[in-house]
Write an enzyme that holds these catalytic residues in place. Sequence first.
Site, short mmCIF file in Angstrom:
data_model
loop_
_atom_site.label_atom_id
_atom_site.label_comp_id
_atom_site.label_asym_id
_atom_site.label_seq_id
_atom_site.Cartn_x
_atom_site.Cartn_y
_atom_site.Cartn_z
N ASP A 35 85.81 59.64 44.03
CA ASP A 35 86.14 60.31 45.33
C ASP A 35 86.19 59.28 46.46
O ASP A 35 85.17 58.34 46.19
CB ASP A 35 85.20 61.38 45.49
CG ASP A 35 85.65 62.59 46.34
OD1 ASP A 35 85.82 63.61 45.73
OD2 ASP A 35 86.13 62.34 47.51
N TYR A 147 102.08 68.38 51.07
CA TYR A 147 101.24 69.08 50.14
C TYR A 147 102.20 69.59 48.97
O TYR A 147 102.07 69.23 47.77
CB TYR A 147 100.35 70.14 50.65
CG TYR A 147 99.44 70.53 49.78
CD1 TYR A 147 98.39 70.00 49.14
CD2 TYR A 147 99.34 71.89 49.27
CE1 TYR A 147 97.27 70.49 48.37
CE2 TYR A 147 98.36 72.47 48.39
CZ TYR A 147 97.61 71.74 48.03
OH TYR A 147 96.56 72.31 47.05
#
Length: 321
Positions: A35, A147
């Site tokens: 991450d 997105y």
Amino acid sequence: MLDQKRILVTGGAGFIGSHLCKRLVDAGHDVLCVDNFYTGRRQNLYELLSNPRFELARHDVCFSLYVEVDEIYNLACPASPIHYQFDPVQTTKTSVHGAINMLGLAKRIKAKILQASTSEVYGDPIVHPQTEEYWGNVNPIGPRSCYDEGKRCAETLFFDYRRQHNLGIKVARIFNTYGPRMHPHDGRGVSNFIVQALQNQNITIYGDGSQTRSFCYVDDLVEGLIRLMGTPDHVTGPINLGNPNEFTIKQLATSVIELTNSSSQIEYKPLPTDDPKQRQPDIQKAVELLDWNPTVQLREGLKQTITYFDRLLRDEHSPAA
Ligand code: NAD
Ligand code: UDP
Ligand code: UDP
């Protein structure tokens, strides 16, 4: 333990990813979480950090990653409109370059790979409820496009790697998911309303509140992802995962006010551009292929989420924080 696997979770420090990592470690697997902490937080993994079966690496999936694992869950991507619109170019890069890199990795090491896709691939749908066969109604140049189109392109890449390289792929189209460890400032309906209600501030409904969403509790969703990963090779998806019970945003606000005993009032604000009017998954495929059905209903899930935010706000405001 039999069937112990090495599993990579990208975006594992985020809301859904942290629950997934926990479930996989609890099931006896070795989990590598990568991450870049764009929206994720180490605190989400607090319980896992000292577990020898869990490893956390700071890494951006837009860059190559060379590791050896059996399965990959690709969740890395900011998910709330505020976060994904903050740096839209980076959002598209994360979806597209991230998918290419994780697919390249999966190809090299012959790992199974699951993509966390989204109901946003249906855009502002004109078919209701949405089945996987529906191709969607997406604006390619609007503020949500980074997105929506990024995720659509990622799906394309997954299916082309399947056709071209015979990769073991799984594509889940996730509908609105909520629960503990949502980001308190992610601007989503559930988190905004709960935080506002707990602080007795006005509840901000965008538009007239008649738009609908179907909210899935995170534990149900994670169960669906794990079941999908466990399907035979011919099951690739895309498969909708979500709770088909549909609520208006006004109903959500009213439930939150009631469950928190709040004195908050409702305040109406303009509806954001391209905000879908209606959204409800058809989950027939998930029921048949995964024997999966959401079990946590909205009021129960909201209670758990309220408890989480209540603690979080107290911690944030405590003198020791
Ligand atoms: P989240 O923002 O909490 O988690 C995303 C994680 O990805 C964060 O930890 C973030 O730091 C990380 N990340 C972002 N860009 C990265 C990069 N370039 N490299 C490495 N890590 C990166 O969001 P979430 O709600 O947990 O969503 C997880 C996944 O599920 C996302 O792919 C999202 O699109 C998808 N999804 C979520 C929902 C939902 O309702 N929450 C709905 C549909 C799809
Ligand atoms: N890649 C990676 N880890 C690997 C193998 C590949 O991150 O173990 C990345 C690498 O950056 C590459 C991308 O995945 O650019 C796509 O790999 P693929 O083999 O499909 O394509 P190519 O290397 O031919 O561009
Ligand atoms: N919403 C709202 N008030 C808020 C935040 C969101 O009325 O403070 C609305 C938003 O316009 C949308 C719905 O709640 O119609 C769900 O929004 P969210 O961002 O949670 O998810 P998405 O739009 O991605 O489904």
